[in-house]
Design a protein around this motif. Structure first.
Motif, PDB file in Angstrom:
ATOM      1  N   GLY A  12     -42.577  41.603 -38.082  1.00 48.57           N
ATOM      2  CA  GLY A  12     -42.307  42.220 -36.693  1.00 48.57           C
ATOM      3  C   GLY A  12     -43.173  41.462 -35.731  1.00 48.57           C
ATOM      4  O   GLY A  12     -42.527  41.206 -34.741  1.00 48.57           O
ATOM      5  N   TRP A  13     -44.358  41.411 -35.966  1.00 47.16           N
ATOM      6  CA  TRP A  13     -45.350  40.810 -35.040  1.00 47.16           C
ATOM      7  C   TRP A  13     -44.996  39.214 -34.904  1.00 47.16           C
ATOM      8  O   TRP A  13     -45.172  38.754 -33.808  1.00 47.16           O
ATOM      9  N   ALA A  14     -44.521  38.618 -36.219  1.00 46.90           N
ATOM     10  CA  ALA A  14     -44.339  37.177 -36.007  1.00 46.90           C
ATOM     11  C   ALA A  14     -43.020  36.966 -35.359  1.00 46.90           C
ATOM     12  O   ALA A  14     -42.893  35.766 -34.921  1.00 46.90           O
ATOM     13  N   MET A  15     -42.372  38.009 -35.086  1.00 53.11           N
ATOM     14  CA  MET A  15     -40.853  37.522 -34.324  1.00 53.11           C
ATOM     15  C   MET A  15     -41.346  37.218 -32.909  1.00 53.11           C
ATOM     16  O   MET A  15     -40.334  36.795 -32.134  1.00 53.11           O
ATOM     17  N   GLY A  16     -42.680  37.700 -32.539  1.00 56.29           N
ATOM     18  CA  GLY A  16     -43.045  37.304 -31.145  1.00 56.29           C
ATOM     19  C   GLY A  16     -43.080  35.878 -30.658  1.00 56.29           C
ATOM     20  O   GLY A  16     -42.862  35.332 -29.552  1.00 56.29           O
ATOM     21  N   TRP A  17     -43.156  35.002 -31.960  1.00 55.96           N
ATOM     22  CA  TRP A  17     -43.029  33.624 -31.713  1.00 55.96           C
ATOM     23  C   TRP A  17     -41.776  33.197 -31.224  1.00 55.96           C
ATOM     24  O   TRP A  17     -41.759  31.767 -30.890  1.00 55.96           O
ATOM     25  N   TRP A  18     -40.870  33.948 -31.283  1.00 58.05           N
ATOM     26  CA  TRP A  18     -39.525  33.197 -30.769  1.00 58.05           C
ATOM     27  C   TRP A  18     -39.312  33.155 -29.339  1.00 58.05           C
ATOM     28  O   TRP A  18     -38.729  32.431 -28.650  1.00 58.05           O
ATOM     29  N   MET A  19     -40.503  33.749 -28.436  1.00 54.81           N
ATOM     30  CA  MET A  19     -40.657  33.391 -27.101  1.00 54.81           C
ATOM     31  C   MET A  19     -41.198  32.085 -26.793  1.00 54.81           C
ATOM     32  O   MET A  19     -41.287  31.251 -25.942  1.00 54.81           O
ATOM     33  N   MET A  20     -41.806  31.408 -28.017  1.00 53.43           N
ATOM     34  CA  MET A  20     -42.552  30.261 -27.676  1.00 53.43           C
ATOM     35  C   MET A  20     -41.822  29.106 -28.449  1.00 53.43           C
ATOM     36  O   MET A  20     -42.102  27.920 -28.617  1.00 53.43           O
ATOM     37  N   ARG A  21     -40.434  29.470 -28.752  1.00 54.96           N
ATOM     38  CA  ARG A  21     -39.453  28.362 -29.509  1.00 54.96           C
ATOM     39  C   ARG A  21     -38.420  28.073 -28.807  1.00 54.96           C
ATOM     40  O   ARG A  21     -37.707  28.811 -28.079  1.00 54.96           O
ATOM     41  N   GLY A  22     -37.711  26.755 -29.097  1.00 56.88           N
ATOM     42  CA  GLY A  22     -36.344  26.344 -28.676  1.00 56.88           C
ATOM     43  C   GLY A  22     -36.162  26.621 -27.321  1.00 56.88           C
ATOM     44  O   GLY A  22     -36.812  26.579 -26.195  1.00 56.88           O
ATOM     45  N   ALA A  23     -34.949  27.172 -27.009  1.00 61.38           N
ATOM     46  CA  ALA A  23     -34.312  27.372 -25.704  1.00 61.38           C
ATOM     47  C   ALA A  23     -35.003  28.299 -24.803  1.00 61.38           C
ATOM     48  O   ALA A  23     -35.150  28.294 -23.581  1.00 61.38           O
ATOM     49  N   PHE A  24     -35.624  29.460 -25.515  1.00 59.08           N
ATOM     50  CA  PHE A  24     -36.272  30.488 -24.654  1.00 59.08           C
ATOM     51  C   PHE A  24     -37.536  29.799 -24.240  1.00 59.08           C
ATOM     52  O   PHE A  24     -37.774  30.216 -23.097  1.00 59.08           O
ATOM     53  N   TYR A  25     -38.228  29.035 -24.934  1.00 58.76           N
ATOM     54  CA  TYR A  25     -39.382  28.619 -24.406  1.00 58.76           C
ATOM     55  C   TYR A  25     -38.993  27.506 -23.246  1.00 58.76           C
ATOM     56  O   TYR A  25     -39.758  27.475 -22.272  1.00 58.76           O
ATOM     57  N   GLU A  26     -38.133  26.800 -23.419  1.00 56.18           N
ATOM     58  CA  GLU A  26     -37.747  25.606 -22.385  1.00 56.18           C
ATOM     59  C   GLU A  26     -37.241  26.317 -21.116  1.00 56.18           C
ATOM     60  O   GLU A  26     -37.556  25.742 -20.108  1.00 56.18           O
ATOM     61  N   ASN A  27     -36.582  27.279 -21.286  1.00 59.32           N
ATOM     62  CA  ASN A  27     -35.918  27.844 -19.975  1.00 59.32           C
ATOM     63  C   ASN A  27     -36.739  28.910 -19.361  1.00 59.32           C
ATOM     64  O   ASN A  27     -36.360  29.358 -18.088  1.00 59.32           O
ATOM     65  N   VAL A  28     -37.603  29.613 -20.381  1.00 60.09           N
ATOM     66  CA  VAL A  28     -38.030  30.838 -19.771  1.00 60.09           C
ATOM     67  C   VAL A  28     -39.949  30.735 -19.642  1.00 60.09           C
ATOM     68  O   VAL A  28     -40.347  30.631 -18.630  1.00 60.09           O
ATOM     69  N   THR A  29     -40.284  30.625 -20.845  1.00 57.36           N
ATOM     70  CA  THR A  29     -41.855  30.772 -21.249  1.00 57.36           C
ATOM     71  C   THR A  29     -42.433  29.563 -20.801  1.00 57.36           C
ATOM     72  O   THR A  29     -43.605  29.813 -19.943  1.00 57.36           O
ATOM     73  N   LYS A  30     -41.995  28.329 -20.840  1.00 60.28           N
ATOM     74  CA  LYS A  30     -42.549  27.231 -20.171  1.00 60.28           C
ATOM     75  C   LYS A  30     -42.796  27.170 -18.647  1.00 60.28           C
ATOM     76  O   LYS A  30     -44.094  27.029 -18.398  1.00 60.28           O
ATOM     77  N   GLY A  31     -41.946  27.580 -18.211  1.00 61.76           N
ATOM     78  CA  GLY A  31     -42.136  27.661 -16.605  1.00 61.76           C
ATOM     79  C   GLY A  31     -43.087  28.959 -16.152  1.00 61.76           C
ATOM     80  O   GLY A  31     -44.025  28.525 -15.230  1.00 61.76           O
ATOM     81  N   PHE A  32     -43.183  29.793 -16.796  1.00 55.07           N
ATOM     82  CA  PHE A  32     -44.311  30.981 -16.690  1.00 55.07           C
ATOM     83  C   PHE A  32     -45.603  30.398 -16.845  1.00 55.07           C
ATOM     84  O   PHE A  32     -46.535  30.688 -16.310  1.00 55.07           O
ATOM     85  N   LEU A  33     -45.763  29.696 -18.092  1.00 57.18           N
ATOM     86  CA  LEU A  33     -46.831  29.216 -18.558  1.00 57.18           C
ATOM     87  C   LEU A  33     -47.465  28.003 -17.473  1.00 57.18           C
ATOM     88  O   LEU A  33     -48.911  27.914 -17.231  1.00 57.18           O
ATOM     89  N   THR A  34     -46.569  27.054 -17.016  1.00 58.89           N
ATOM     90  CA  THR A  34     -46.916  26.038 -16.168  1.00 58.89           C
ATOM     91  C   THR A  34     -47.511  26.765 -15.027  1.00 58.89           C
ATOM     92  O   THR A  34     -48.343  26.265 -14.238  1.00 58.89           O
ATOM     93  N   SER A  35     -46.696  27.875 -14.462  1.00 59.10           N
ATOM     94  CA  SER A  35     -47.331  28.323 -13.206  1.00 59.10           C
ATOM     95  C   SER A  35     -48.613  28.956 -13.253  1.00 59.10           C
ATOM     96  O   SER A  35     -49.282  29.150 -12.532  1.00 59.10           O
ATOM     97  N   ALA A  36     -48.598  29.805 -14.512  1.00 52.49           N
ATOM     98  CA  ALA A  36     -49.925  30.216 -14.605  1.00 52.49           C
ATOM     99  C   ALA A  36     -51.165  29.201 -14.784  1.00 52.49           C
ATOM    100  O   ALA A  36     -52.374  29.631 -14.284  1.00 52.49           O
ATOM    101  N   SER A  37     -50.835  28.160 -15.403  1.00 57.26           N
ATOM    102  CA  SER A  37     -51.967  27.284 -15.532  1.00 57.26           C
ATOM    103  C   SER A  37     -52.582  26.686 -14.224  1.00 57.26           C
ATOM    104  O   SER A  37     -53.531  26.400 -14.062  1.00 57.26           O
ATOM    105  N   GLN A  38     -51.375  26.568 -13.117  1.00 56.09           N
ATOM    106  CA  GLN A  38     -52.211  26.186 -11.836  1.00 56.09           C
ATOM    107  C   GLN A  38     -52.852  27.132 -11.124  1.00 56.09           C
ATOM    108  O   GLN A  38     -53.726  26.871 -10.221  1.00 56.09           O
ATOM    109  N   ARG A  39     -52.806  28.495 -11.745  1.00 56.17           N
ATOM    110  CA  ARG A  39     -53.815  29.432 -10.949  1.00 56.17           C
ATOM    111  C   ARG A  39     -54.988  29.770 -11.792  1.00 56.17           C
ATOM    112  O   ARG A  39     -55.879  30.380 -11.165  1.00 56.17           O
TER     113      ARG A  39
END
Length: 369
Positions: free
Chosen positions: A316-343
């Motif tokens: 169940g905890w391992a399913m959290g990695w789906w937020m870092m994979r494929g389309a979810f990462y490219e469309n959602v997570t990546k933008g959030f992490l990129t903006s967080a990196s700038q701060r």
């Protein structure tokens, strides 16, 4: 003639001498690991931590970092084997073990095939990202071919383990986890004064080892903590179960759930290899749907053991990695992490940017199977 005939004999003698020295060196190394297990564990942890902060710092750093990380993991697995052998040879009553270690040790002792397959699976899991990094140097097609092959081999290993254990669920990891070898209460050089020293300095020694039987007598607990001490010695239902009974056999929908969990990485890897657009949601939805179906088909009733619940919690905890994979990462997570990196401060943002590079370019950097 004498010199020519003596030369092969001398060579054979030197080979035999070298062959005799190898087991001696391995025995000395094993003894060193047992005596310095705490220091070795700290060194392994320090080396793993080092690999977490150096990716992207210089040219080909991610390959060097992952080579170091994979080497440490493989060496750590060898150390686990040495310590497990040392514990199995200790005299006295059997020591308390976690359900996971009891279960995996049972199958390792019962089936050599299980031990070999579990070792192969662990080695692939420790080196898969390194294989992908090496393959990527020869192009994306070779890289995805290697990824799919590794996922297929891992799935075959898991199916073999499922077969060997008579359709019992897989456990993570398939090999026993590290257990520390209990340290002796006193050295062999002071055997005659052991009991006197323990009486005079009870706080310096943890236990007393009897000479004839080899059994260890623990020290008395703290008077203010007797209740907790007694509770720690109480046997639970899982403690008296046979190791094979720590996991129930799966059948029907539960068996289908286990099969779906095994083949899901293969299906997802094939779908990703055929998708030319990283932002395409189809591979991501397909992989997540299979994993979700596996969780829904599993049986969770009164007969569910503690080890089964522990394993499904890990999944169940391992399913959290789906937020870092494929389309979810490219469309959602990546933008959030990129903006967080700038701060973030420069040091932390640099490390995060290095990991963004790994998550962008490598499939196994976010794999959980």
């Amino acid at each position: 003639m004498t010199a020519t005939t003596a030369t092969p004999a001398l060579r054979m003698e030197s080979i035999k001498t070298t062959t005799r020295r190898v087991p001696n060196v391995l025995a000395l190394y094993s003894e060193f690991i047992q005596k310095n297990q705490s220091s070795v564990t700290q060194i392994e942890s320090a080396l793993r931590s080092l690999t977490y902060v150096i990716p992207g710092r210089f040219r080909d750093a991610e390959l060097a970092s992952e080579s170091l990380h994979s080497g440490v993991q493989l060496l750590s697995m060898y150390h686990d084997t040495l310590l497990m052998r040392a514990i199995s040879k200790l005299p006295g009553m059997p020591r308390q073990q976690s359900p996971h270690n009891r279960y995996t040790k049972f199958w390792i002792a019962r089936s050599k095939f299980y031990r070999r397959i579990a070792t192969l699976l662990s080695m692939i899991q420790y080196t898969e990202l390194l294989w992908e990094m090496t393959a990527k140097r020869r192009g994306e097609r070779i890289r995805w071919r290697v990824v799919v092959i590794l996922e297929v081999v891992k799935a075959m290993c898991k199916l073999c383990l499922l077969r060997i254990t008579n359709s019992r669920p897989l456990v993570t990891p398939p090999l026993p986890e590290r257990e520390l070898v209990p340290e002796d209460a006193s050295s062999e050089d002071h055997e005659e004064n052991e009991f006197a020293e323990i009486v005079e300095k009870p706080k310096e020694c943890k236990e007393y080892k009897m000479k004839r039987t080899g059994m260890s007598i623990p020290t008395l607990p703290n008077p203010s903590d007797i209740s907790n001490y007694l509770l720690s010695k109480v046997l639970t239902a899982d403690d008296i179960k046979a190791p094979s009974a720590l996991l129930n056999k799966v059948n029907g929908s539960a068996q289908l759930a286990e099969l779906l969990h095994i083949i899901q990485p293969v299906v997802y890897a094939i779908a990703m290899s055929r998708s030319k657009d990283k932002k395409n949601w189809q591979p991501w939805l397909l992989g997540l749907s299979i994993e979700y179906a596996a969780r829904q088909l599993r049986k969770d009733g009164l007969r569910t053991t503690a080890l089964e619940r522990e394993e499904w919690n890990k999944r169940g905890w391992a399913m959290g990695w789906w937020m870092m994979r494929g389309a979810f990462y490219e469309n959602v997570t990546k933008g959030f992490l990129t903006s967080a990196s700038q701060r973030l401060p420069s040091l932390m943002s640099g490390i995060l940017d290095d990991y963004l590079y790994l998550w962008d370019g490598y499939y196994f950097s976010t794999s959980s199977n």
